[in-house]
Enzyme design. Structure first.
Site, PDB file in Angstrom:
ATOM      1  CG  ASP A  33       9.254   4.566   2.028  1.00 54.70           C
ATOM      2  OD1 ASP A  33       8.495   4.664   3.004  1.00 54.70           O
ATOM      3  OD2 ASP A  33      10.013   3.596   1.836  1.00 54.70           O
TER       4      ASP A  33
ATOM      5  CG  MET B   6      15.947   0.447   3.483  1.00 48.87           C
ATOM      6  SD  MET B   6      14.704   1.041   4.636  1.00 48.87           S
ATOM      7  CE  MET B   6      13.413  -0.162   4.326  1.00 48.87           C
TER       8      MET B   6
ATOM      9  CG  ASP C 259       9.777  -0.476   4.702  1.00 46.26           C
ATOM     10  OD1 ASP C 259      10.343   0.001   3.702  1.00 46.26           O
ATOM     11  OD2 ASP C 259       8.728  -0.001   5.187  1.00 46.26           O
TER      12      ASP C 259
ATOM     13  CG  HIS D  76      12.463   0.204   0.671  1.00 41.13           C
ATOM     14  ND1 HIS D  76      12.085   1.241   1.491  1.00 41.13           N
ATOM     15  CD2 HIS D  76      13.700   0.504   0.232  1.00 41.13           C
ATOM     16  CE1 HIS D  76      13.068   2.136   1.553  1.00 41.13           C
ATOM     17  NE2 HIS D  76      14.063   1.706   0.801  1.00 41.13           N
TER      18      HIS D  76
ATOM     19  CG  MET E 106      14.780  -2.069   7.596  1.00 37.11           C
ATOM     20  SD  MET E 106      14.194  -1.094   8.975  1.00 37.11           S
ATOM     21  CE  MET E 106      13.033  -0.003   8.137  1.00 37.11           C
TER      22      MET E 106
ATOM     23  CG  HIS F 136       6.692  -0.079   1.015  1.00 33.81           C
ATOM     24  ND1 HIS F 136       7.330   0.211  -0.177  1.00 33.81           N
ATOM     25  CD2 HIS F 136       7.569   0.267   1.997  1.00 33.81           C
ATOM     26  CE1 HIS F 136       8.529   0.711   0.076  1.00 33.81           C
ATOM     27  NE2 HIS F 136       8.701   0.742   1.390  1.00 33.81           N
TER      28      HIS F 136
HETATM   29  C1  DX5 Z   1      11.595   3.774   6.438  1.00 38.24           C
HETATM   30  C2  DX5 Z   1      10.739   2.853   5.585  1.00 38.24           C
HETATM   31  C3  DX5 Z   1       9.352   3.375   5.367  1.00 38.24           C
HETATM   32  C4  DX5 Z   1       8.576   3.571   6.630  1.00 38.24           C
HETATM   33  C5  DX5 Z   1       7.337   4.335   6.372  1.00 38.24           C
HETATM   34  O1  DX5 Z   1      12.845   3.209   6.571  1.00 38.24           O
HETATM   35  O2  DX5 Z   1      11.315   2.678   4.330  1.00 38.24           O
HETATM   36  O3  DX5 Z   1       8.648   2.544   4.467  1.00 38.24           O
HETATM   37  O4  DX5 Z   1       8.252   2.368   7.238  1.00 38.24           O
HETATM   38  O5  DX5 Z   1       6.698   4.490   7.584  1.00 38.24           O
HETATM   39  P1  DX5 Z   1       5.923   5.801   7.997  1.00 38.24           P
HETATM   40  O6  DX5 Z   1       4.820   5.963   6.992  1.00 38.24           O
HETATM   41  O7  DX5 Z   1       5.447   5.499   9.361  1.00 38.24           O
HETATM   42  O8  DX5 Z   1       6.900   6.924   7.923  1.00 38.24           O
HETATM   43 ZN    ZN Z   2      10.148   1.686   2.608  1.00 38.20          ZN
END
Ligand code: DX5
Ligand code: ZN
Length: 221
Positions: free
Chosen positions: A180, A73, A40, A71, A42, A38
């Site tokens: 998530d 964001m 992330d 993902h 941002m 996964h």
């Molecule tokens: C949050 C992310 C998640 C996060 C999960 O914004 O989308 O994917 O990194 O991390 P843990 O498992 O540490 O909550």
């Molecule tokens: Zn995520």
């Protein structure tokens, strides 16, 4: 893509990995039995944090054979979409809350041959996502407010997971339900019982002494 929703899929989030050696970290969880990786993304605007962009996705493509679950964001997923597709993403999640034509972005993801994921924040109702459910491959139910790893699982989001599973069953839809944030053995069990089958886990896998054991417990084994 399988429509067997009983098979748990574990997707460690690289956000919790050691950024000084991302390739090694990805290979480490691949060897530990991860199903997907996964990623992330941002932008410091949609969420109050900046992580990494398409260059890291492309680097992961070279580093591991795992399905790359991206993902986004970011405020303008439609604008940046092509760069993540070109980087080698297998699935791409866009937020319902971001500024874009959601249906058009989801369609563009599928047309590029990727799995289309729709992500919803803890404060967003499933009703708002309802119209998109027939045309997505993944529903990403955020179980923390997006932006940071290591937060606590918000249990009230499970109502949306069970409701989504019920609607899917009633209508014959085929999206996977992914959770998530704050996922570890016990919260994964709660989410699995509610109907989720894809489990994103950052901290609980990357910071575990034994990543393989952590992945197994998330899978419920
Ligand atoms: C949050 C992310 C998640 C996060 C999960 O914004 O989308 O994917 O990194 O991390 P843990 O498992 O540490 O909550
Ligand atoms: Zn995520």
């Amino acid at each position: 893509m399988t429509t067997d929703f009983t098979q748990p899929i574990v997707a460690p989030s690289l956000l919790a990995g050691d950024f000084s050696q991302l390739g090694e970290e990805a290979r480490r969880v691949e060897a530990a039995g991860a199903d997907w990786l996964h990623l992330d993304v941002m932008d410091g605007h949609f969420v109050d944090n900046i992580s990494f962009g398409p260059a890291v996705v492309a680097a992961m493509k070279k580093s591991v054979g795992l399905t790359l679950d991206v993902h986004l964001m970011i405020s303008r997923p439609d604008h940046y979409l092509k760069r993540f597709i070109d980087a080698g993403a297998h699935s791409i999640h866009v937020h319902l809350e971001a500024k874009h034509d959601v249906a058009a972005t989801l369609r563009a993801i599928r047309e590029a041959g990727c799995l289309a994921g729709l992500a919803i924040n803890p404060g967003t109702s499933l009703a708002g996502a309802r119209e998109y459910l027939p045309n997505i491959d993944l529903l990403l139910v955020m179980t923390v407010n997006p932006g940071f790893g290591g937060q606590e699982f918000i249990a009230s989001t499970m109502d949306k997971v069970s409701e989504a599973a019920r609607l899917r069953q009633e209508n014959g839809w085929t999206f996977h339900i992914e959770v998530d944030g704050g996922i570890k053995a016990d919260t994964a069990r709660v989410a699995r019982e509610a109907g989720a089958n894809v489990f994103v886990a950052g901290t609980s896998v990357f910071r575990a002494g034994d990543a393989a054991a952590a992945i197994k417990t998330i899978r419920g084994q």
